[in-house]
Scaffold this motif. Sequence first.
Motif, PDB file in Angstrom:
ATOM      1  N   PHE A  14      97.854  55.767 108.675  1.00 49.23           N
ATOM      2  CA  PHE A  14      96.819  56.801 108.605  1.00 49.23           C
ATOM      3  C   PHE A  14      95.694  56.460 107.629  1.00 49.23           C
ATOM      4  N   ILE A  15      95.515  55.202 107.277  1.00 50.95           N
ATOM      5  CA  ILE A  15      94.398  54.806 106.411  1.00 50.95           C
ATOM      6  C   ILE A  15      93.049  55.259 106.991  1.00 50.95           C
ATOM      7  N   PRO A  16      92.776  55.099 108.304  1.00 54.40           N
ATOM      8  CA  PRO A  16      91.481  55.571 108.827  1.00 54.40           C
ATOM      9  C   PRO A  16      91.269  57.069 108.615  1.00 54.40           C
ATOM     10  N   THR A  17      92.322  57.854 108.774  1.00 52.82           N
ATOM     11  CA  THR A  17      92.201  59.296 108.555  1.00 52.82           C
ATOM     12  C   THR A  17      91.949  59.602 107.087  1.00 52.82           C
ATOM     13  N   PHE A  18      92.632  58.898 106.190  1.00 51.70           N
ATOM     14  CA  PHE A  18      92.423  59.113 104.758  1.00 51.70           C
ATOM     15  C   PHE A  18      90.999  58.734 104.359  1.00 51.70           C
ATOM     16  N   ALA A  30      88.430  64.343 115.170  1.00 50.38           N
ATOM     17  CA  ALA A  30      88.457  63.378 116.273  1.00 50.38           C
ATOM     18  C   ALA A  30      89.015  62.033 115.805  1.00 50.38           C
ATOM     19  N   ILE A  31      88.662  61.640 114.590  1.00 49.18           N
ATOM     20  CA  ILE A  31      89.194  60.386 114.051  1.00 49.18           C
ATOM     21  C   ILE A  31      90.696  60.499 113.862  1.00 49.18           C
ATOM     22  N   PHE A  32      91.148  61.659 113.383  1.00 52.45           N
ATOM     23  CA  PHE A  32      92.587  61.873 113.219  1.00 52.45           C
ATOM     24  C   PHE A  32      93.314  61.793 114.558  1.00 52.45           C
ATOM     25  N   MET A  33      92.761  62.423 115.592  1.00 50.88           N
ATOM     26  CA  MET A  33      93.414  62.404 116.904  1.00 50.88           C
ATOM     27  C   MET A  33      93.442  60.987 117.488  1.00 50.88           C
ATOM     28  N   LEU A  34      92.354  60.247 117.343  1.00 48.42           N
ATOM     29  CA  LEU A  34      92.351  58.858 117.815  1.00 48.42           C
ATOM     30  C   LEU A  34      93.376  58.035 117.059  1.00 48.42           C
ATOM     31  N   ASN A  35      93.428  58.240 115.750  1.00 47.77           N
ATOM     32  CA  ASN A  35      94.384  57.507 114.919  1.00 47.77           C
ATOM     33  C   ASN A  35      95.823  57.890 115.270  1.00 47.77           C
ATOM     34  N   LEU A  36      96.049  59.168 115.501  1.00 47.26           N
ATOM     35  CA  LEU A  36      97.399  59.647 115.824  1.00 47.26           C
ATOM     36  C   LEU A  36      97.871  59.130 117.182  1.00 47.26           C
ATOM     37  N   LEU A  37      96.988  59.223 118.180  1.00 49.87           N
ATOM     38  CA  LEU A  37      97.409  58.903 119.548  1.00 49.87           C
ATOM     39  C   LEU A  37      97.313  57.417 119.896  1.00 49.87           C
ATOM     40  N   LEU A  38      96.310  56.730 119.361  1.00 47.82           N
ATOM     41  CA  LEU A  38      96.126  55.321 119.730  1.00 47.82           C
ATOM     42  C   LEU A  38      96.231  54.369 118.549  1.00 47.82           C
ATOM     43  N   GLY A  39      96.593  54.882 117.380  1.00 47.61           N
ATOM     44  CA  GLY A  39      96.700  54.033 116.208  1.00 47.61           C
ATOM     45  C   GLY A  39      97.819  53.016 116.306  1.00 47.61           C
ATOM     46  N   TRP A  40      98.792  53.269 117.158  1.00 46.53           N
ATOM     47  CA  TRP A  40      99.907  52.319 117.313  1.00 46.53           C
ATOM     48  C   TRP A  40      99.449  51.019 117.953  1.00 46.53           C
TER      49      TRP A  40
END
Length: 109
Positions: A14-18, A30-40
């Motif tokens: 979650f570095i991008p969200t932080f 939106a950044i959190f959702m992208l990071n959550l769903l496609l960060g893997w």
Amino acid sequence: MGLVLILIGLAVYFIPTFVAGHRQHHNLAAIFMLNLLLGWTFLGWALSLVWALTAVNQAGSRPISSDYDSAVGPVSLAPRAMNRTPPAAPTRQRKKSPLETNYRWKSDD
């Protein structure tokens, strides 16, 4: 030891969200959702990090304008066709068929 590794992994994930939260980014959700769903995927994580590092729009702030902007006014990035109303459709007279006209054939009388 296992819990510490999981917490470190989540922190790295979650570095991008932080980063977006620290910078008070206007697209934090939106950044959190992208990071959550496609960060893997590495691509999703990298895109969310790049997005988090993009320029932040503050409420009420105005972008820096140059002398050109003040001389000609605001510049729109939209195509010109989207900035004006479309012209009225041309009215075209349909050619009438011989059955629709009051045309009389000349008789040979």
